[in-house]
Design a protein around this motif. Sequence first.
Motif, short mmCIF file in Angstrom:
data_model
loop_
_atom_site.label_atom_id
_atom_site.label_comp_id
_atom_site.label_asym_id
_atom_site.label_seq_id
_atom_site.Cartn_x
_atom_site.Cartn_y
_atom_site.Cartn_z
N TRP A 222 5.05 11.83 18.10
CA TRP A 222 5.32 12.96 18.99
C TRP A 222 6.66 13.61 18.66
N LYS A 223 6.95 13.69 17.37
CA LYS A 223 8.26 14.14 16.93
C LYS A 223 8.54 15.59 17.31
N SER A 224 7.56 16.46 17.14
CA SER A 224 7.82 17.88 17.41
C SER A 224 8.02 18.11 18.90
N VAL A 225 7.33 17.35 19.76
CA VAL A 225 7.49 17.52 21.20
C VAL A 225 8.87 17.02 21.65
N VAL A 226 9.23 15.82 21.21
CA VAL A 226 10.47 15.22 21.67
C VAL A 226 11.70 15.89 21.06
N ARG A 227 11.49 16.62 19.97
CA ARG A 227 12.61 17.33 19.35
C ARG A 227 13.20 18.36 20.30
N GLY A 228 12.41 18.84 21.24
CA GLY A 228 12.90 19.83 22.20
C GLY A 228 13.56 19.23 23.42
N LEU A 229 13.80 17.92 23.41
CA LEU A 229 14.43 17.25 24.54
C LEU A 229 15.93 17.15 24.27
N PRO A 230 16.75 17.94 24.95
CA PRO A 230 18.19 17.96 24.67
C PRO A 230 18.82 16.59 24.82
N GLY A 231 19.61 16.22 23.84
CA GLY A 231 20.34 14.96 23.88
C GLY A 231 19.61 13.78 23.26
N PHE A 232 18.32 13.94 22.96
CA PHE A 232 17.57 12.80 22.44
C PHE A 232 17.75 12.64 20.93
N GLU A 233 18.02 11.42 20.53
CA GLU A 233 17.99 11.03 19.12
C GLU A 233 17.22 9.72 19.04
N PRO A 234 16.37 9.55 18.04
CA PRO A 234 15.63 8.29 17.92
C PRO A 234 16.57 7.10 17.82
N VAL A 235 16.14 5.99 18.40
CA VAL A 235 16.91 4.75 18.33
C VAL A 235 16.46 3.97 17.10
N SER A 236 17.41 3.61 16.27
CA SER A 236 17.09 2.84 15.07
C SER A 236 16.45 1.51 15.44
N LEU B 249 4.08 0.29 21.12
CA LEU B 249 4.41 0.73 19.76
C LEU B 249 3.24 1.38 19.04
N ASN B 250 2.21 1.74 19.78
CA ASN B 250 1.13 2.47 19.15
C ASN B 250 1.53 3.92 18.91
N THR B 251 0.77 4.60 18.10
CA THR B 251 0.96 6.02 17.82
C THR B 251 -0.39 6.70 18.02
N PRO B 252 -0.43 8.03 17.99
CA PRO B 252 -1.73 8.69 18.12
C PRO B 252 -2.72 8.25 17.03
N GLU B 253 -2.20 7.80 15.90
CA GLU B 253 -3.09 7.37 14.80
C GLU B 253 -3.58 5.93 14.96
N THR B 254 -2.86 5.11 15.73
CA THR B 254 -3.23 3.69 15.83
C THR B 254 -3.81 3.30 17.19
N THR B 255 -3.59 4.13 18.22
CA THR B 255 -4.04 3.75 19.56
C THR B 255 -5.56 3.73 19.66
N SER B 256 -6.07 2.75 20.36
CA SER B 256 -7.51 2.70 20.62
C SER B 256 -7.84 3.22 22.01
N SER B 257 -6.82 3.33 22.88
CA SER B 257 -7.04 3.77 24.26
C SER B 257 -6.65 5.22 24.49
N GLY B 258 -5.72 5.72 23.69
CA GLY B 258 -5.18 7.06 23.90
C GLY B 258 -4.15 7.13 25.00
N PHE B 259 -3.77 5.99 25.57
CA PHE B 259 -2.81 5.92 26.68
C PHE B 259 -1.41 6.25 26.16
N LEU B 260 -0.83 7.35 26.64
CA LEU B 260 0.47 7.80 26.15
C LEU B 260 1.54 6.74 26.36
N ASP B 261 1.46 6.02 27.48
CA ASP B 261 2.49 5.02 27.76
C ASP B 261 2.49 3.89 26.74
#
Length: 285
Positions: free
Chosen positions: A138-152, A114-126
């Motif tokens: 990573w909203k702008s990147v994932v916005r281009g993924l067809p069919g994806f909607e964020p899970v509440s 549940l880290n974000t680029p602003e909170t991560t200390s490792s930079g590990f994307l996973d």
Amino acid sequence: MDINLISVPYDSGHRDYRMGRGPGALLDSGLADRISAAGHSVSVAEVDGPDWPPAEVKTGFALCREVADGVRSAIAEGAFPIVLTGNCLMQVGVLAGVGSGSTGLVWFDAHGDLNTPETTSSGFLDGMALAVAAGWCWKSVVRGLPGFEPVSASRIALVGARDLDPPEHAFIAEHGIRHVTPEGAARDGWVSSVQECVDGCDSISVHLDLDVLDPSVCPVNALQAAGGLREGQVVELLDALMASGKVAALTVSAYDPEVDPDGETPEVVQRLLDSIIHRRSTIDD
């Protein structure tokens, strides 16, 4: 029952590296043959990945697109997709393939992711994978993924997480994510608590990072933390979820064969999948 095994042999943008060797090791252990011997139709497909030098972020999201296509095709054909992957980020592709608008997400993991680029200390994307699924980064990147909607957050259950960073604890509290700790999983009523989280969903996607298991069950990867779930606890919840008839896809992630010289983990995975597939097939019948 028709089952599509989708192999994604990547870790941090690198093919067949570290946890990226896990999908191949699981398949080499006879996973598909065991499923077939139980009377099911099995197909195996491998995600080949983009043709450019390894780049964790760029490659990761490109792989998500291919995973989404594979999951979407499997469901359209009436098959049950099981994604074997090195990295947890691929769950974002699974959600896109399922159609995540009304999907509940049950996330088994030793970590919060549940880290974000602003909170991560490792930079590990996973370490940001669940935050991406929830639409927090990573909203702008994932916005281009067809069919994806964020899970509440109200439709997310985080199960077995015990190695959390302070910002992750804060996110869980702020957004009301249902978090079942290993201690909580030892109490009565924990399975029904998770079910309540996804009861109103049209479908459920299950993410099983194998390091949710305690190291005494099997060695999974170098990030596995002590105090995890027992195999029987994982089976108990998976069985209840499958009995709902709503589970649309399963992801199995993060196995590094290098930390498992005796090859204990594939047998555990096979037993878990035996249970899942048996329950799913009885529902389909």
